[in-house]
Design a protein around this motif. Structure first.
Motif, PDB file in Angstrom:
ATOM      1  N   PRO A   1       0.814  -1.235   0.000  1.00 34.97           N
ATOM      2  CA  PRO A   1       0.000   0.000   0.000  1.00 34.97           C
ATOM      3  C   PRO A   1       0.838   1.270   0.000  1.00 34.97           C
ATOM      4  O   PRO A   1       0.394   2.314  -0.480  1.00 34.97           O
TER       5      PRO A   1
ATOM      6  N   PRO B   1      -1.563   7.677 -11.481  1.00 36.84           N
ATOM      7  CA  PRO B   1      -2.388   6.681 -10.773  1.00 36.84           C
ATOM      8  C   PRO B   1      -3.232   5.852 -11.751  1.00 36.84           C
ATOM      9  O   PRO B   1      -3.803   6.384 -12.697  1.00 36.84           O
TER      10      PRO B   1
ATOM     11  N   ASP C   1      -3.343   1.167  -8.387  1.00 34.79           N
ATOM     12  CA  ASP C   1      -3.433   2.062  -7.231  1.00 34.79           C
ATOM     13  C   ASP C   1      -4.815   2.026  -6.591  1.00 34.79           C
ATOM     14  O   ASP C   1      -4.957   2.313  -5.410  1.00 34.79           O
ATOM     15  N   LEU C   2      -5.836   1.667  -7.378  1.00 39.43           N
ATOM     16  CA  LEU C   2      -7.188   1.538  -6.839  1.00 39.43           C
ATOM     17  C   LEU C   2      -7.919   0.452  -7.614  1.00 39.43           C
ATOM     18  O   LEU C   2      -7.820   0.384  -8.837  1.00 39.43           O
TER      19      LEU C   2
ATOM     20  N   ARG D   1       3.351   2.017  -1.776  1.00 37.69           N
ATOM     21  CA  ARG D   1       3.773   2.451  -3.109  1.00 37.69           C
ATOM     22  C   ARG D   1       2.587   2.905  -3.969  1.00 37.69           C
ATOM     23  O   ARG D   1       2.777   3.441  -5.053  1.00 37.69           O
ATOM     24  N   LYS D   2       1.389   2.694  -3.486  1.00 40.12           N
ATOM     25  CA  LYS D   2       0.222   3.087  -4.268  1.00 40.12           C
ATOM     26  C   LYS D   2       0.027   4.603  -4.209  1.00 40.12           C
ATOM     27  O   LYS D   2       0.184   5.218  -3.163  1.00 40.12           O
ATOM     28  N   GLN D   3      -0.324   5.178  -5.335  1.00 49.65           N
ATOM     29  CA  GLN D   3      -0.504   6.625  -5.446  1.00 49.65           C
ATOM     30  C   GLN D   3      -1.955   6.999  -5.133  1.00 49.65           C
ATOM     31  O   GLN D   3      -2.883   6.252  -5.434  1.00 49.65           O
ATOM     32  N   ARG D   4      -2.100   8.164  -4.526  1.00 55.64           N
ATOM     33  CA  ARG D   4      -3.440   8.674  -4.249  1.00 55.64           C
ATOM     34  C   ARG D   4      -4.039   9.279  -5.508  1.00 55.64           C
ATOM     35  O   ARG D   4      -3.351   9.933  -6.296  1.00 55.64           O
TER      36      ARG D   4
END
Length: 416
Positions: free
Chosen positions: A136, A238, A257-258, A138-141
């Motif tokens: 999580p 993202p 990322d999502l 490394r995941k971009q908002r």
């Protein structure tokens, strides 16, 4: 054949095309029988043909090989082949010297079973998780309000219509950069990777959605291929996975990322609802206005409380009180000074009376007199205390209670 491979060619002694093809044919045929896995990209078969020709494509790279099979074998397969199937073939590499072409002569074709596909997907999932691609951290908002959305999906698909219509209903000003690609089959992975890289390079694209409206495990296999996962992990923009397949999620759902459950859900997760945002703004404005009015009311009440204090209600009151205090102090000081002066006057009068009672004037008033002799040298008179000071003929001044008398000494007689 080894000796032939070692032969050197020169401009004076070149090989013929026939020799080249024959030599290459010998090298290739040394490989023998092989098992090869891939995805069927093309099937050319007709009932009247003795042989059928297929194109087997690598699942990760843009590499393919032509397969030559007996048409009867294809007709006898329990499950007919179709483009996009994941298969394992047994064949022997063949080089046709006359045409200079390469292919594989295939004698057996097996479908890769769903269970085996799922097992390989899980193995890849564990591998990528161990590398940290699911982390999580490394995941971009996602941007709060994207101006431009990159969309990768099938041409004219329901997923494309759902994402665009829902997003524009929620926020009419949103823009799309849509790239249509195959979303299943051998061509899907390279096409999606290329589209992803193209959108990632576009500075106007704020978020990228990869969308497909569900399907079987085999149909969704491209979204679990390693090459696509690496490309998504390397993207600076993202990425949202909207594949829409709940029972068996593709690996893309873990790397993106999502993860959105469906293309419609992706549009809702990426784009805020303008009506909700307006309601939130209106609520915020009401709360801000109420807070401001409350603050003004409290400040007004505080100011009124300050103004109601005696010091501010009558600003001259402190000065008046101090002036009255000063007047009282001045009166008291004047009274004290007057009293002190009276005391001192009384004291002086008493002392004066005492001095007067004891002084020569009082004595003279009782009938006594003071005799002074006036020296001839003109110096001050001396009080006569002895007869020797006033010999006969000396000029005298006699002081009495009401004045003085000038006389002359006639004679003097000593005391008995």
């Amino acid at each position: 054949m080894a000796e032939t491979a070692k032969e050197k060619t020169t401009p004076e002694a070149p090989w013929s095309v026939s020799k080249l093809n024959t030599t290459v044919k010998g090298w290739i045929e040394r490989l023998g029988w092989l098992w090869v896995e891939g995805q069927l990209a093309q099937i050319n078969a007709k009932p009247t043909w003795k042989l059928s020709y297929l194109v087997l494509r690598d699942t990760q790279e843009q590499v393919s090989v032509q397969l030559t099979v007996n048409s009867g074998m294809l007709r006898d397969m329990p499950t007919p082949l179709k483009e996009g199937d994941r298969v394992v073939v047994r064949g022997k590499p063949a080089f046709y010297a006359g045409r200079g072409t390469f292919s594989m002569w295939v004698t057996e074709i097996r479908h890769v079973g769903e269970g085996e596909l799922l097992a390989r997907i899980e193995q890849l999932r564990k591998q990528l998780a161990a590398e940290g691609l699911f982390d999580p951290a490394r995941k971009q908002r996602l941007p709060y309000l994207p101006t431009t959305i990159g969309l990768i999906t099938g041409k004219g698909s329901a997923a494309e219509r759902d994402v665009q219509s829902v997003a524009q209903q929620r926020w009419p000003a949103v823009q799309f950069r849509t790239i249509n690609t195959p979303v299943q089959g051998a061509l899907a992975v390279p096409a999606v990777v290329e589209a992803l890289e193209q959108l990632d390079r576009d500075p106007d694209v704020d978020v990228i959605i990869i969308a497909r409206g569900g399907g079987s495990v085999e149909d969704l296999l491209p979204f679990s291929e390693e090459a696509l996962q690496r490309a998504v992990a390397a993207a600076r923009t993202p990425v949202v996975s909207a594949i829409g397949h709940e029972p068996d999620t593709p690996v893309l759902d873990n790397v993106a990322d999502l993860r959105a459950a469906t293309p419609t859900d992706a549009a809702k997760r990426v784009v805020p609802d303008v009506e909700q945002e307006r309601a939130l703004i209106a609520e915020a404005r009401q709360r801000s206005a109420a807070a401001l009015r409350g603050w003004v009311r409290r400040e007004r009440d505080s100011l009124a409380a300050v103004r109601s204090r005696p010091a501010l209600a009558d600003p001259m009151s402190p000065i008046t009180r101090r002036r009255d205090e000063l007047e009282r102090a001045r009166t008291q000081i004047r009274r004290d000074v007057t009293y002190l002066l009276q005391q001192e006057r009384s004291g002086v009068a008493s002392l004066r009376a005492q001095v007067a009672a004891l002084g020569p004037s009082a004595t003279l008033a009782r009938g006594y007199s003071i005799v002074q002799v006036l020296p001839r040298d003109g110096s001050g008179p001396d009080v006569v205390t002895s007869i020797e000071q006033a010999p006969p003929g000396a000029q005298l001044r006699i002081r009495v209670g009401d004045g003085s008398i000038t006389a002359a000494s006639m004679a003097n007689t000593p005391a008995d």
